[in-house]
Design an enzyme around this catalytic site. Structure first.
Site, PDB file in Angstrom:
ATOM      1  N   GLY A  12       0.842  -1.198   0.000  1.00 52.76           N
ATOM      2  CA  GLY A  12       0.000   0.000   0.000  1.00 52.76           C
ATOM      3  C   GLY A  12       0.871   1.239   0.000  1.00 52.76           C
ATOM      4  N   LEU A  13       0.216   2.359  -0.246  1.00 51.83           N
ATOM      5  CA  LEU A  13       0.921   3.647  -0.311  1.00 51.83           C
ATOM      6  C   LEU A  13       1.594   3.982   1.013  1.00 51.83           C
ATOM      7  CD1 LEU A  13      -1.866   5.752  -2.070  1.00 51.83           C
ATOM      8  CD2 LEU A  13       0.360   5.140  -3.073  1.00 51.83           C
ATOM      9  N   SER A  14       2.588   4.845   0.942  1.00 51.09           N
ATOM     10  CA  SER A  14       3.163   5.399   2.161  1.00 51.09           C
ATOM     11  C   SER A  14       2.053   6.114   2.946  1.00 51.09           C
ATOM     12  CB  SER A  14       4.268   6.399   1.796  1.00 51.09           C
ATOM     13  OG  SER A  14       4.801   6.971   2.967  1.00 51.09           O
ATOM     14  N   GLY A  15       1.978   5.826   4.222  1.00 55.88           N
ATOM     15  CA  GLY A  15       0.948   6.442   5.057  1.00 55.88           C
ATOM     16  C   GLY A  15      -0.371   5.686   5.079  1.00 55.88           C
ATOM     17  N   ALA A  16      -0.451   4.586   4.340  1.00 52.86           N
ATOM     18  CA  ALA A  16      -1.707   3.825   4.320  1.00 52.86           C
ATOM     19  C   ALA A  16      -1.947   3.100   5.647  1.00 52.86           C
ATOM     20  CB  ALA A  16      -1.699   2.825   3.166  1.00 52.86           C
ATOM     21  N   GLY A  17      -0.855   2.773   6.372  1.00 55.10           N
ATOM     22  CA  GLY A  17      -1.017   2.125   7.676  1.00 55.10           C
ATOM     23  C   GLY A  17      -0.301   0.800   7.837  1.00 55.10           C
ATOM     24  N   LYS A  18       0.614   0.485   6.943  1.00 59.37           N
ATOM     25  CA  LYS A  18       1.278  -0.818   6.973  1.00 59.37           C
ATOM     26  C   LYS A  18       2.037  -1.049   8.283  1.00 59.37           C
ATOM     27  CE  LYS A  18       3.570   0.195   3.253  1.00 59.37           C
ATOM     28  NZ  LYS A  18       3.004   1.555   3.089  1.00 59.37           N
ATOM     29  N   SER A  86       5.915  -2.014  -1.899  1.00 61.90           N
ATOM     30  CA  SER A  86       5.865  -3.003  -2.999  1.00 61.90           C
ATOM     31  C   SER A  86       4.860  -2.598  -4.081  1.00 61.90           C
ATOM     32  CB  SER A  86       5.608  -4.420  -2.480  1.00 61.90           C
ATOM     33  OG  SER A  86       4.855  -4.481  -1.288  1.00 61.90           O
TER      34      SER A  86
HETATM   35  N1  LIG Z   1      -7.148   2.529  10.129  1.00 58.79           N
HETATM   36  C1  LIG Z   1      -5.865   2.873  10.249  1.00 58.79           C
HETATM   37  N2  LIG Z   1      -4.901   1.924  10.170  1.00 58.79           N
HETATM   38  C2  LIG Z   1      -3.592   2.278  10.264  1.00 58.79           C
HETATM   39  N3  LIG Z   1      -3.157   3.521  10.453  1.00 58.79           N
HETATM   40  C3  LIG Z   1      -4.064   4.504  10.535  1.00 58.79           C
HETATM   41  C4  LIG Z   1      -5.461   4.229  10.440  1.00 58.79           C
HETATM   42  N4  LIG Z   1      -6.124   5.392  10.547  1.00 58.79           N
HETATM   43  C5  LIG Z   1      -5.207   6.348  10.709  1.00 58.79           C
HETATM   44  N5  LIG Z   1      -3.959   5.834  10.719  1.00 58.79           N
HETATM   45  C6  LIG Z   1      -2.715   6.620  10.847  1.00 58.79           C
HETATM   46  O1  LIG Z   1      -2.099   6.629   9.577  1.00 58.79           O
HETATM   47  C7  LIG Z   1      -0.678   6.633   9.716  1.00 58.79           C
HETATM   48  C8  LIG Z   1      -0.109   5.424   8.993  1.00 58.79           C
HETATM   49  O2  LIG Z   1       1.287   5.480   9.044  1.00 58.79           O
HETATM   50  P1  LIG Z   1       2.218   4.194   8.847  1.00 58.79           P
HETATM   51  O3  LIG Z   1       3.591   4.618   9.223  1.00 58.79           O
HETATM   52  O4  LIG Z   1       1.633   3.006   9.530  1.00 58.79           O
HETATM   53  O5  LIG Z   1       2.102   3.995   7.262  1.00 58.79           O
HETATM   54  P2  LIG Z   1       2.962   3.050   6.320  1.00 58.79           P
HETATM   55  O6  LIG Z   1       1.978   2.421   5.406  1.00 58.79           O
HETATM   56  O7  LIG Z   1       3.833   2.160   7.139  1.00 58.79           O
HETATM   57  O8  LIG Z   1       3.836   4.094   5.496  1.00 58.79           O
HETATM   58  P3  LIG Z   1       5.328   3.930   4.894  1.00 58.79           P
HETATM   59  O9  LIG Z   1       5.189   3.172   3.605  1.00 58.79           O
HETATM   60  O10 LIG Z   1       5.772   5.340   4.646  1.00 58.79           O
HETATM   61  O11 LIG Z   1       6.174   3.232   5.908  1.00 58.79           O
HETATM   62  C9  LIG Z   1      -0.377   6.611  11.200  1.00 58.79           C
HETATM   63  O12 LIG Z   1      -0.162   7.930  11.631  1.00 58.79           O
HETATM   64  C10 LIG Z   1      -1.677   6.022  11.789  1.00 58.79           C
HETATM   65  O13 LIG Z   1      -1.896   6.451  13.108  1.00 58.79           O
HETATM   66 MG   LIG Z   2       5.879   1.960   7.306  1.00 60.00          MG
END
Ligand SMILES: Nc1ncnc2c1ncn2[C@@H]1O[C@H](COP(=O)(O)OP(=O)(O)OP(=O)(O)O)[C@@H](O)[C@H]1O
Ligand SMILES: [Mg+2]
Length: 175
Positions: A12-18, A86
């Site tokens: 998923g995209l950066s910031g999606a919540g992974k 990915s």
């Molecule tokens: N339902 C949700 N699930 C996960 N995160 C959420 C949700 N709603 C809001 N958020 C917020 O969205 C952000 C997700 O950030 P996170 O670092 O987990 O993303 P990521 O997919 O790992 O990005 P990256 O690819 O940059 O590492 C966090 O600040 C989290 O608190």
């Molecule tokens: Mg991450």
């Protein structure tokens, strides 16, 4: 406890919540006595994959290496959670071919506008200023899964609800 190894591959995209969801899922599994390992893209890029950048070839190699590490854990009975953008469909399909039935593709899905408004690491702001070349969603494509094994829309489900779906999936898969 069920010792069958599994690979939950979060794309998923950066910031999606992974990262957020992978950590909570892992905490729940560890609490239940499962062997669990999180492979986070950011962590791996500072070590095993430190030689790789963000060209299409390097992204492919990054995915391949993380898949191989995930396989080692799964072969040892771990639930391995891989959390990395990915972005390319072909790279993920290669994983499915290599990893077989233990591979579970999980689409951590939030619209770009939502990810960009969250911007937990300030990366979108930097990418929009042109400071990060080939940033997924801004200046490099994200190819969403067409038929993921699990679809978690994080703009609609909170993180705990997403973990609930993952736990239910694992329970059904190992029943
Ligand atoms: N339902 C949700 N699930 C996960 N995160 C959420 C949700 N709603 C809001 N958020 C917020 O969205 C952000 C997700 O950030 P996170 O670092 O987990 O993303 P990521 O997919 O790992 O990005 P990256 O690819 O940059 O590492 C966090 O600040 C989290 O608190
Ligand atoms: Mg991450």
């Amino acid at each position: 406890m069920g010792a069958e190894g599994k690979i939950y591959w979060f794309t998923g995209l950066s910031g999606a919540g992974k990262t957020t969801i992978s950590r909570r899922f892992a905490e729940r599994l560890a609490g239940a006595g499962r062997l669990v390992k999180v492979l986070d893209g950011d962590v791996m890029r500072s070590g095993l994959c430190a030689d790789l950048g963000f060209s299409a070839g390097d992204r492919r190699e990054n995915v391949r290496r993380m898949g191989e590490v995930a396989k080692l854990f799964a072969d040892s009975g771990f639930v391995c959670i891989a959390a990395l953008v990915s972005p390319y469909r072909a790279d993920r399909e290669r994983l499915r071919d290599r990893l077989g039935a233990s591979f579970v593709e999980v689409f951590i899905d939030a619209p770009l506008s939502v990810c960009e408004s969250r911007d937990p690491k300030g990366l979108y702001a930097r990418a929009r200023r042109g400071e990060i070349p080939a940033f997924t969603g801004v200046s490099d494509p994200y190819e969403a899964p067409e038929a993921p094994d699990l679809h978690l829309p994080t703009a609609e489900l909170d993180a705990d609800a997403c973990v609930g779906r993952l736990l239910a999936h694992l329970e059904a898969a190992t029943a």
